[in-house]
Design an enzyme around this catalytic site. Structure first.
Site, PDB file in Angstrom:
ATOM      1  N   THR A 151       0.706  -1.301  -0.044  1.00  0.00           N
ATOM      2  CA  THR A 151      -0.033   0.001  -0.051  1.00  0.00           C
ATOM      3  C   THR A 151       0.673   1.041  -0.248  1.00  0.00           C
ATOM      4  OG1 THR A 151      -1.537  -1.472   1.055  1.00  0.00           O
ATOM      5  CG2 THR A 151      -1.967   1.063   1.158  1.00  0.00           C
ATOM      6  N   HIS A 159      -3.240  14.735   3.623  1.00  0.00           N
ATOM      7  CA  HIS A 159      -4.737  15.150   3.865  1.00  0.00           C
ATOM      8  C   HIS A 159      -4.604  16.258   4.713  1.00  0.00           C
ATOM      9  CE1 HIS A 159      -5.314  11.274   1.843  1.00  0.00           C
ATOM     10  NE2 HIS A 159      -6.553  11.951   1.407  1.00  0.00           N
ATOM     11  N   LYS A 173     -16.257   7.481  -5.574  1.00  0.00           N
ATOM     12  CA  LYS A 173     -16.631   8.612  -5.044  1.00  0.00           C
ATOM     13  C   LYS A 173     -15.500   9.553  -4.716  1.00  0.00           C
ATOM     14  CE  LYS A 173     -19.571   6.843  -2.390  1.00  0.00           C
ATOM     15  NZ  LYS A 173     -20.150   6.102  -0.953  1.00  0.00           N
ATOM     16  N   ARG A 225      -6.317  -0.656   0.210  1.00  0.00           N
ATOM     17  CA  ARG A 225      -6.412   0.057   1.230  1.00  0.00           C
ATOM     18  C   ARG A 225      -6.659  -1.078   2.246  1.00  0.00           C
ATOM     19  NH1 ARG A 225      -9.185   2.383  -2.543  1.00  0.00           N
ATOM     20  NH2 ARG A 225      -8.942   4.701  -2.833  1.00  0.00           N
ATOM     21  N   ILE A 284      -4.710   0.670   8.899  1.00  0.00           N
ATOM     22  CA  ILE A 284      -4.504   2.054   8.586  1.00  0.00           C
ATOM     23  C   ILE A 284      -4.664   2.420   7.106  1.00  0.00           C
ATOM     24  CG2 ILE A 284      -2.728   3.830   8.731  1.00  0.00           C
ATOM     25  CD1 ILE A 284      -2.955   2.900  11.544  1.00  0.00           C
ATOM     26  N   SER A 328      -6.317   5.556   3.967  1.00  0.00           N
ATOM     27  CA  SER A 328      -6.460   6.900   4.097  1.00  0.00           C
ATOM     28  C   SER A 328      -7.106   7.502   5.379  1.00  0.00           C
ATOM     29  CB  SER A 328      -7.130   7.363   2.896  1.00  0.00           C
ATOM     30  OG  SER A 328      -7.235   8.660   2.661  1.00  0.00           O
ATOM     31  N   CYS A 368      18.745   6.969 -17.738  1.00  0.00           N
ATOM     32  CA  CYS A 368      17.388   6.826 -17.870  1.00  0.00           C
ATOM     33  C   CYS A 368      17.147   8.254 -18.654  1.00  0.00           C
ATOM     34  CB  CYS A 368      16.696   6.984 -16.544  1.00  0.00           C
ATOM     35  SG  CYS A 368      14.833   7.680 -16.698  1.00  0.00           S
ATOM     36  N   CYS A 391      14.290   9.811 -20.121  1.00  0.00           N
ATOM     37  CA  CYS A 391      13.072  10.314 -19.837  1.00  0.00           C
ATOM     38  C   CYS A 391      13.131  11.331 -18.650  1.00  0.00           C
ATOM     39  CB  CYS A 391      12.011   9.394 -19.809  1.00  0.00           C
ATOM     40  SG  CYS A 391      11.863   8.241 -20.920  1.00  0.00           S
TER      41      CYS A 391
END
Lengths: 412, 568
Positions: B120, B129, B332, B393, B418, B420, B486, B488
């Site tokens: 995760t 957040h 959502k 999650r 745990i 989000s 690399c 890119c």
């Protein structure tokens, strides 16, 4: 001291080498910048033959073809293992920032040739789903593993896409002892050259499945299999046609995308159908004077011979542009429109003063017994019958013109 | 209570479900015919005063693959004694490890994967957040707001990129503005700063925002980190401060006696920890069960995420989301995020599924992301997508964090469930888990703080962000920094070698990719993968055939080609 060149060529593959040779021959002080440690581009790993039939009238391998140009370019200043981090255009002069093993470097030039080639479309860009195990590679990466490093990317392989590299790799992997279960092509016609279908698949009994595509990859660590589905004529997946194929690798040959990040950084717009810059018959960008484009960065070619040819055109014109640097003015141009059944045309513009130039085009579908015409306003100035016209095969026309006003190419 | 739920389940789901009470939780047993029924039963049971749901319902004819295990078997850890054993090398385990490294104790972190942040913690949008979403008073709300504030200092100490860009909630219908006072109440309760923006103000912040957007709200404290780089940074900081890490190590059993963990069995030997911290993410319920303290269930909720070409990165500054009015929609949440590396990221979706390690992506999921999010910015298209992936999650049926000392096993601490806003909450969770752990440890032994704890950790140099002089100087010192591997992402050989020799070494192609981004660009490793393999081969003195993408038997190449010398 910042070194000043007449022409800087970004990319030392077949287009860049031809461009540099032709620029130098036309009296320009030229620099080739190559990010890999050797020049030659992708040809270095194309060890199969068939290169150079048009250019040298003999069948060469990729490295042999590259070597001819490397020899011609041996006196041209070349920076290998050198990466362009930025190009800026200030008062018509190009300023380059370069990364090399010896430190950072700045150079300037009067003109710039973009011969940056192309990259391969990935599994995600064609929206394949499922898991993300090891063993999913583009054909070019697989070719590097086999031909440069000497390792097999898998022993039981499914190839998706019948582009030329995919066909070449089907044969190559078979020769090295891997089992190629089949080549799957979403379209109803193959994408690669007919000669490659015959020599790479038919001769080795490798089946070609048309109108079928891989929709899902299975496996946690290594690929354990793929799901293949049939498609209808509009390329929509037909329900209930899923078929599981056990394999340990999936090789993709699903299209090439011209690499034009440098061009975009110079605010050059790209033609959505070629993914290269809009150019005139000098192969100079119509958005930014002094920038020339050639090879697969301009549009994806089918034969390296054409790549070199466009390099020569760009090189010569970049040299002339640099020579007349103070006096260059924008020449009046007319556009070359795409008519019926034309996928793209290069160049997209031609200078009004030009008398003769080379035009490349591709059609958008397979056609038989058709006529290609070029009109200048309403007058037909070119007409040629074709037994076959196929999207994988690029066509070339040498067109004579006289003060054109509006050109249009179409198939009737 | 039990009877009431039993009745409800019988009526709404199936009469074959048996409810009972166990370890303070409600336990469901029986067989139903779809996974959705398992999930819905869990939700019904969660709506009770029990502290959790032990959902043991099975789906008829559904055989779930077993947990992926390391192939390795040795005795590296046999009879090892440690003060604290942390199970799980995600953001939670690693931030706890760093917190514990401030103490003079022996801490060992084990993870079953080849690297940190494999599950995760590497499969989310990296959003810090603001704390508006959680229910006021929930653990999520408390830890989110505390954790968010800690990131300013942490970003400096850990040398990680952290952009406090703020996040925007957008609306495209004028009448939606009437929902805003509700948002204000929530913001007040959760102590989150917010500000209303009209169309003009929005346009000023986000130049390319779709014309349909009528207005929005900004939460200025929201930010973005790279989730895997941040997890690795916490891990490295702990490693510098003497926390031991053992990867490819799976806990297979936990042996308890008199409500105390006696020892822990792994594929690498028997371990004797004084305390065990359960930070096992989606498997935390199974670890709890091994220790005889099961009282919750993780129901895996998958989220698919798409990543767009950097070329379009300039079209977004912060984080955008437009809540869907269709409450049946599985997407959502989610939105558009500008990653610290400059890509636009879209997603995630939210889909309940039975298997905890099912990271497949689907056309439906990707299309949902495209249809819902891409249209919020004018000029981004499906063809800008360079890759997509999914994460899972670790949600419990109570949908809240479990951060506590086990009520049953004296030397077990849970940091479980745990999801989000787990990333935002992690540093605060780590503080509390560390405090709980040290308190238990203090009862057993003398514990003191380290005097020479090193707060600072240095990231791997990113040469392309340096000034001309700095970069030039470094290349002169080490020419590997002048060799671009690399193309890119403009990553040099020197940076890749640094990743291989970092405190938690990168030993795989994906390990390199996560640390320095080689292979993360638009060609997706097409050009650099073979070169990265060669560097791994040289630096680790490991045969090319042994180099893997992501541990176990994910070999990049499988056999040498035919050679002349073999045929002689």
């Amino acid at each position: 001291m910042i070194k000043m060149y007449d022409v800087v060529v970004i990319g030392g593959g077949p287009a860049g080498l031809a461009a540099a040779v032709s620029a130098e021959k036309n009296g320009a002080k030229t620099l080739i910048i190559e990010r890999e440690n050797k020049i030659g581009g992708i040809l270095k790993q194309c060890i199969h033959d068939g290169f150079g039939l048009l250019k040298f009238h003999e069948k060469l391998s990729g490295p042999e073809y590259a070597y001819r140009y490397i020899e011609m370019a041996k006196n041209i200043e070349t920076l290998t293992s050198t990466f362009v981090t930025s190009v800026k255009k200030i008062n018509d002069t190009f300023h380059f920032n370069l990364v090399t093993k010896d430190g950072l470097l700045k150079v300037t030039s009067k003109s710039l040739i973009l011969s940056t080639g192309c990259r391969e479309r990935t599994a995600k860009q064609i929206f394949i789903h499922g898991t993300r195990p090891a063993g999913v590679y583009t054909a070019g990466t697989a070719q590097y593993f086999v031909n440069i490093m000497g390792y097999l990317p898998g022993k039981k392989t499914v190839i998706l896409g019948s582009g030329d590299i995919g066909l070449i790799m089907a044969r190559r992997l078979t020769l090295e002892g891997a089992e190629v279960l089949g080549v799957y092509e979403a379209k109803s016609t193959p994408s690669g050259l007919q000669r490659n279908i015959a020599q790479c698949l038919d001769d080795f009994n490798i089946p070609l499945h048309l109108s079928k595509t891989v929709t899902k990859v299975l496996g946690t660590e290594r690929v354990e299999g793929v799901i293949v589905s049939s498609l209808d004529e509009t390329m929509k997946i037909l329900p209930n046609t899923e078929e599981f194929i056990e394999c340990d690798s999936l090789i993709l040959s699903v299209g090439l995308i011209p690499e034009n990040e440098v061009a975009e950084s110079l605010n050059i717009t790209l033609d959505p159908s070629t993914k290269g810059p809009y150019v005139d018959d000098f192969l100079m960008s119509v958005d930014s004077k002094g920038v020339f484009s050639c090879g697969n960065a301009l549009h994806v070619n089918d034969l390296v011979d054409y790549v070199s040819e466009s390099g020569e055109i760009a090189g010569k014109n970049a040299a002339n542009y640099s020579k007349n640097f103070e006096k260059n003015s924008i020449k009046e141009k007319v556009s070359i429109k795409k008519g019926n059944n034309i996928l793209y045309v290069v160049p997209q513009y031609v200078s009004k003063e030009s008398k003769e130039f080379i035009l490349y085009f591709r059609v958008n579908k397979v056609m038989k017994n058709k006529t290609v015409i070029i009109k200048d306003t309403e007058n037909i100035i070119f007409k040629k019958k074709y037994l076959f016209l196929k999207p994988p095969e690029m066509e070339k026309i040498v067109l004579k013109i006289n003060n054109p006003s509006q050109l249009k190419l179409e198939v009737i | 209570m039990l009877k009431k739920i039993q009745k409800k389940l019988t009526k709404k789901i199936s009469k074959d479900i048996i409810c009972s009470e166990e370890n303070g939780a409600i336990k469901l047993e029986g067989e139903v015919n779809t996974w959705n029924k398992v999930y819905l039963s869990g939700k019904i049971a969660a709506n009770s005063s029990y502290r959790g749901v032990i959902n043991k319902l099975k789906v008829k004819n559904l055989n779930l693959p077993s947990i992926s295990k390391p192939l390795l078997k040795d005795t590296k850890l046999q009879n090892k004694k440690v003060d604290v054993l942390i199970i799980g090398g995600g953001i939670i385990g690693c931030s706890i490890a760093r917190e514990l490294s401030k103490w003079k104790i022996k801490t060992l972190l084990v993870d079953k994967e080849y690297d940190l942040a494999v599950h995760t913690s590497s499969r989310n949008d990296g959003m810090i957040h603001p704390g508006i979403a959680p229910r006021p008073g929930s653990k999520k709300a408390i830890y989110n707001s505390r954790g968010n504030k800690m990131y300013t200092k942490l970003a400096k100490e850990l040398d990680i990129e952290f952009n406090r860009t703020g996040s925007l909630i957008l609306y495209d219908k004028w009448y939606l503005k009437f929902a805003l006072p509700l948002l204000k109440i929530r913001a007040h309760e959760n102590k989150v700063r917010m500000k209303f923006l009209n169309k003009k103000e929005l346009k000023k912040r986000e130049k390319y925002i779709s014309a349909e957007i009528e207005g929005g709200v900004i939460f200025p404290d929201a930010g973005i980190v790279s989730p895997y780089k941040t997890t690795i940074a916490f891990g490295e900081s702990a490693a510098i401060n003497d926390v031991e890490f053992s990867l490819d190590t799976i806990v297979t059993n936990i042996i308890t006696e008199n409500n105390e963990i006696k020892y822990v069995e792994t594929n690498r030997g028997k371990l004797y920890p004084k305390i065990v911290i359960n930070a096992a993410g989606v498997f935390s319920d199974e670890i709890a069960e091994m220790a005889g303290d099961r009282f919750f269930t993780i129901h895996p909720r998958k989220g698919e995420i798409a990543l767009l070409d950097k070329k379009k990165g300039h079209m977004l500054y912060s984080i955008l989301s437009k809540p869907s009015l269709n409450f049946k929609s599985t997407t959502k949440g989610g939105g558009l995020v500008k990653t610290v590396e400059g890509n636009i990221l879209a997603g995630p979706t939210a889909i309940e599924q039975p298997f905890k390690e099912d990271y497949t992506t689907t056309p439906e999921g990707l299309n949902a992301i495209i249809n819902k999010h891409l249209k919020n910015i004018k000029g981004i298209r499906k063809t800008d997508i360079i890759t997509y992936f999914s994460g899972i999650r670790a949600s419990t049926y109570k949908e809240d964090f479990i951060i506590e000392k086990s009520q049953k096993i004296n030397n077990l601490v849970h940091a479980a469930g745990i999801q989000s806003p787990g990333f935002a909450s992690a540093p605060a969770i780590a503080e509390d888990i560390s405090k709980i752990t040290i308190d238990i440890l203090k009862e057993k032994t003398r514990v003191v703080k380290k005097e020479n704890w090193i707060p600072k950790r240095k990231k791997i140099l990113t040469l392309k962000d340096m000034t001309f002089e700095e970069r030039n100087k470094l290349i002169h010192k080490n020419p590997n920094y002048g060799e671009i591997i690399c193309r890119c992402e403009e990553i040099s050989k020197g940076e890749i070698i640094d990743a291989i020799h970092s405190p938690i070494p990168a030993t795989t192609v994906d390990g390199i990719k996560k640390r320095v981004r080689a292979g993360m660009g638009r060609c997706q490793g097409g050009f650099c993968a073979p070169l990265v393999i060669k560097i791994l081969n040289e630096e680790l003195s490991k045969d090319i055939l042994e180099i893997t993408k992501k541990g176990k038997d994910s070999y990049m190449v499988v056999e040498e080609t035919k050679r002349d010398d073999k045929n002689v």
